[in-house]
Design a protein around this motif. Sequence first.
Motif, mmCIF file in Angstrom:
data_model
loop_
_atom_site.group_PDB
_atom_site.id
_atom_site.type_symbol
_atom_site.label_atom_id
_atom_site.label_comp_id
_atom_site.label_asym_id
_atom_site.label_seq_id
_atom_site.Cartn_x
_atom_site.Cartn_y
_atom_site.Cartn_z
ATOM 1 N N VAL A 49 0.845 -1.192 0.000
ATOM 2 C CA VAL A 49 0.000 0.000 0.000
ATOM 3 C C VAL A 49 0.879 1.241 0.000
ATOM 4 O O VAL A 49 1.818 1.354 0.793
ATOM 5 C CB VAL A 49 -0.933 0.032 1.227
ATOM 6 N N ARG A 50 0.568 2.165 -0.909
ATOM 7 C CA ARG A 50 1.295 3.435 -0.996
ATOM 8 C C ARG A 50 0.414 4.562 -0.476
ATOM 9 O O ARG A 50 -0.789 4.572 -0.714
ATOM 10 C CB ARG A 50 1.675 3.751 -2.446
ATOM 11 N N PRO A 51 1.001 5.537 0.174
ATOM 12 C CA PRO A 51 0.209 6.694 0.619
ATOM 13 C C PRO A 51 -0.088 7.635 -0.555
ATOM 14 O O PRO A 51 0.763 7.854 -1.414
ATOM 15 C CB PRO A 51 1.121 7.375 1.645
ATOM 16 N N ASP A 52 -1.306 8.154 -0.585
ATOM 17 C CA ASP A 52 -1.675 9.114 -1.639
ATOM 18 C C ASP A 52 -1.155 10.507 -1.325
ATOM 19 O O ASP A 52 -0.848 11.277 -2.226
ATOM 20 C CB ASP A 52 -3.201 9.159 -1.801
ATOM 21 N N LYS A 53 -1.067 10.816 -0.031
ATOM 22 C CA LYS A 53 -0.673 12.156 0.375
ATOM 23 C C LYS A 53 0.606 12.109 1.205
ATOM 24 O O LYS A 53 0.783 11.233 2.048
ATOM 25 C CB LYS A 53 -1.784 12.818 1.193
ATOM 26 N N ASP A 54 1.483 13.054 0.964
ATOM 27 C CA ASP A 54 2.711 13.231 1.742
ATOM 28 C C ASP A 54 3.523 11.962 1.915
ATOM 29 O O ASP A 54 3.900 11.589 3.036
ATOM 30 C CB ASP A 54 2.377 13.807 3.130
ATOM 31 N N VAL A 62 4.682 -5.198 8.094
ATOM 32 C CA VAL A 62 3.920 -5.525 9.306
ATOM 33 C C VAL A 62 3.604 -7.018 9.297
ATOM 34 O O VAL A 62 3.087 -7.541 8.305
ATOM 35 C CB VAL A 62 2.614 -4.710 9.396
ATOM 36 N N LEU A 63 3.930 -7.701 10.407
ATOM 37 C CA LEU A 63 3.746 -9.143 10.534
ATOM 38 C C LEU A 63 2.696 -9.460 11.588
ATOM 39 O O LEU A 63 2.807 -9.012 12.733
ATOM 40 C CB LEU A 63 5.065 -9.814 10.931
ATOM 41 N N VAL A 87 3.642 0.409 2.924
ATOM 42 C CA VAL A 87 3.466 -0.722 3.845
ATOM 43 C C VAL A 87 3.331 -2.026 3.059
ATOM 44 O O VAL A 87 2.596 -2.094 2.071
ATOM 45 C CB VAL A 87 2.215 -0.536 4.731
ATOM 46 N N LEU A 88 4.054 -3.044 3.526
ATOM 47 C CA LEU A 88 3.848 -4.410 3.055
ATOM 48 C C LEU A 88 3.303 -5.220 4.222
ATOM 49 O O LEU A 88 3.949 -5.324 5.271
ATOM 50 C CB LEU A 88 5.154 -5.040 2.566
ATOM 51 N N ALA A 89 2.103 -5.776 4.050
ATOM 52 C CA ALA A 89 1.505 -6.669 5.040
ATOM 53 C C ALA A 89 1.187 -7.973 4.326
ATOM 54 O O ALA A 89 0.400 -7.976 3.383
ATOM 55 C CB ALA A 89 0.237 -6.053 5.623
ATOM 56 N N TYR A 90 1.806 -9.061 4.747
ATOM 57 C CA TYR A 90 1.576 -10.326 4.062
ATOM 58 C C TYR A 90 1.166 -11.412 5.044
ATOM 59 O O TYR A 90 1.437 -11.337 6.242
ATOM 60 C CB TYR A 90 2.811 -10.760 3.275
ATOM 61 N N ASP A 91 0.475 -12.421 4.507
ATOM 62 C CA ASP A 91 0.101 -13.586 5.307
ATOM 63 C C ASP A 91 1.336 -14.464 5.475
ATOM 64 O O ASP A 91 1.946 -14.885 4.484
ATOM 65 C CB ASP A 91 -0.998 -14.389 4.605
#
Length: 295
Positions: A49-54, A62-63, A87-91
Amino acid sequence: MVAILVGRHLVYNDVWPRSTPNSEILGALNPEEVVFRSHDNLNLRGWFVRPDKDPNGATVIVLHGWHRDRSRIAEHVRLLVQAGFNVLAYDQRGHGASDTGMITFGPAEGKDLLEASNYLLSRSDSHASRLGVIGLSLGTSAIIYALGSERSIPFQCAVLEGVFDVSSEVGGHMLMNKCERLVGRRFGSVLARVIGTAFFTVGSALASLGRFHHARPFEIAARIPALPLLVVRGIDDEMVSEKSARRLIGSLPTTTTLWENLDGHSRSLERNPAEYAARVLSFLNRYLNRQRRGQ
């Protein structure tokens, strides 16, 4: 047979159907569905996920914890993205939509985490010098094993919430609490030992054909180099005893900062969102955004 089935559930999590994470939980954040290969060729699936702002250019992995999936850390993702982090959040293996592989409570998951960092560093929108990681419960052990490996460490800092010294202690303490509530303190410890031996020891060994061994992250923690660590511990943790947590914390490098609260096991963001955001974002910004401040 029951012990084998429960053992299989503990270390493979494939006896009953697993829930599949739904990206709609993140709403307008528009997560990108990603997949990368583990060190032993499992497909590990997650969201980037990338932030749209700033956007600040830094990335945080995140684990989640044991028998959870990335949906359970959606609020962590939201908080970080709104603060400007990728953010990278994976199973993790044996969880969510990722392939089934033996859950080792640290060793294999640590290698998977290093593969996740390799995946991120292959992307043009992730920066090698600005990579952090947050782990909850099982995720803390994965981080410790990754940091204590012989490979070059790709992370500039890490947040560990819900640490434990030995994986068997977590299950034993959780089971003890449940048995004491069920039959009282006098017989609860006896019942917990019987069930724990049947399921956590014998069942796990039989289900894995003798390959499963409980993880001992406190031994690995002593090998971690001097790295900024923020440890979050619930004094009233219902999953990890104080003895277990303090043994692990005592093995960490002196660069460790400890935040103790009354938020239970890995529930600080859920129960105390304002203080969690203040402490964790301040920590991450301090170590991942030094280049932006010209330090």
